[in-house]
Enzyme design. Sequence first.
Site, mmCIF file in Angstrom:
data_model
loop_
_atom_site.group_PDB
_atom_site.id
_atom_site.type_symbol
_atom_site.label_atom_id
_atom_site.label_comp_id
_atom_site.label_asym_id
_atom_site.label_seq_id
_atom_site.Cartn_x
_atom_site.Cartn_y
_atom_site.Cartn_z
ATOM 1 N N ALA A 67 -8.213 -4.207 8.119
ATOM 2 C CA ALA A 67 -8.376 -2.865 8.145
ATOM 3 C C ALA A 67 -8.981 -2.243 6.801
ATOM 4 O O ALA A 67 -8.813 -0.971 7.097
ATOM 5 C CB ALA A 67 -6.497 -2.670 7.901
ATOM 6 N N ALA A 100 -2.866 -4.060 10.338
ATOM 7 C CA ALA A 100 -3.270 -3.019 9.626
ATOM 8 C C ALA A 100 -1.807 -3.106 8.968
ATOM 9 O O ALA A 100 -1.287 -2.187 8.346
ATOM 10 C CB ALA A 100 -3.458 -1.918 10.722
ATOM 11 N N ASN A 115 -4.000 -14.875 6.894
ATOM 12 C CA ASN A 115 -4.804 -13.032 7.301
ATOM 13 C C ASN A 115 -5.864 -12.572 6.096
ATOM 14 O O ASN A 115 -6.129 -13.537 5.236
ATOM 15 C CB ASN A 115 -3.422 -12.260 7.750
ATOM 16 N N ASP A 172 2.586 -6.924 2.053
ATOM 17 C CA ASP A 172 1.737 -5.703 2.695
ATOM 18 C C ASP A 172 2.138 -4.460 3.646
ATOM 19 O O ASP A 172 1.210 -3.931 4.335
ATOM 20 C CB ASP A 172 0.893 -6.514 3.416
ATOM 21 N N HIS A 199 0.818 -0.992 0.342
ATOM 22 C CA HIS A 199 0.143 0.118 0.091
ATOM 23 C C HIS A 199 1.026 1.676 0.069
ATOM 24 O O HIS A 199 0.336 2.366 -0.675
ATOM 25 C CB HIS A 199 -0.929 0.040 0.935
#
Length: 367
Positions: free
Chosen positions: A135, A302, A213, A268, A57
């Site tokens: 998240a 998160a 996850n 991630d 991200h």
Amino acid sequence: MIIRNGEVFQEDGSFKVQDLYVEDHKIVASEDEIADKTVIDAAGLKVLPGLVDVHSHGAFGHDFSDADPEGLKMILKYEKTHGITSYCPTSMTLPAEELKEIFSTIKTVGVMEDGATVRGINMEGPFLDPKKKGAHVEGYIRRADAAFFRELNAYSGNMVKLVTLAPNMDGAMEFIDEVHNEVCISLGHTAADYETAREAMRRGAHHVTHLYNAMQPLAHREPGLIGAASDDEACMVEMICDGIHIHPSVIRATFRMFGPERIVLISDSMMATGMENGTYQLGGQEVTMKDCKATLKDGTIAGSATNLYDCMRKVVSFGVPLKEAVWAATRNPAKSIGIYDEVGSLSVGKEADILLVTDELELKKVL
């Protein structure tokens, strides 16, 4: 350019002392094919392909979902500095108009010699299961919609390579039927049982978003998505190996269960990656990062605050063979999004994304 005397990573996972020849940032077969005879002495160093992160991200104080072209460029610079040369910026579950703006920014980046190359977009959400939202903001989750996906993809210049889907939600199977030949569909953020996941895979979804996850655990009578992925030999599975998301024992077991061909290491990572402990944002929510662990106020993890290169190093430190860790961070992700003919190994004809590292995997130079 000539890279001499390095221990070059081969496609079979071995290392061989050999010279590499580079012309116009492509690996060529011989010295006769290069105009620039500059020599880099790699004696005593391992030569690896640049890493491929298909799920990240952000980093270095910026997030792809900021819809900020300059911020995205800073992310790409950070990534290349840390050995990640191919990159898929990843979106969050957000309102439609925001997603359109975010996806549009991808067209403004261009070619960056000092940054990772954008190979596509990873669309994580909004087609998720609220029960496993992680998240992501529940209020922005929406029904799987091929028309909406195509609209967003058009805003990006058809750059979407991955889209996460909860197969147990309304419209999911129809979505897979309609677009599985257009994009890699990744199953995730879902409470789907084994049978539902197997049906989704039968229809053409052969990727899993951050295995373990935001999904049901692997249980001996209810194997869920994890068991279905293991049974589908075409399925690639992502793993966040930052030492926080998954226990090292499970990481070792997963490499044995899936084999070296099907595991895709991802970071991630979110904007706190490469930053000091503090408070940051992810998908419009406040995230606290302390010692590389990023959490929401309720304690939900998160994303990660670790880049892919450091994740690969951790995998090796956990006892996974070096060649399998390298494949999982180079070849496998490249194959998962259909770019292995361009990157992911050091074979002739591919991009000269090259890392020089020590035997201890200390990164010395990124070419």
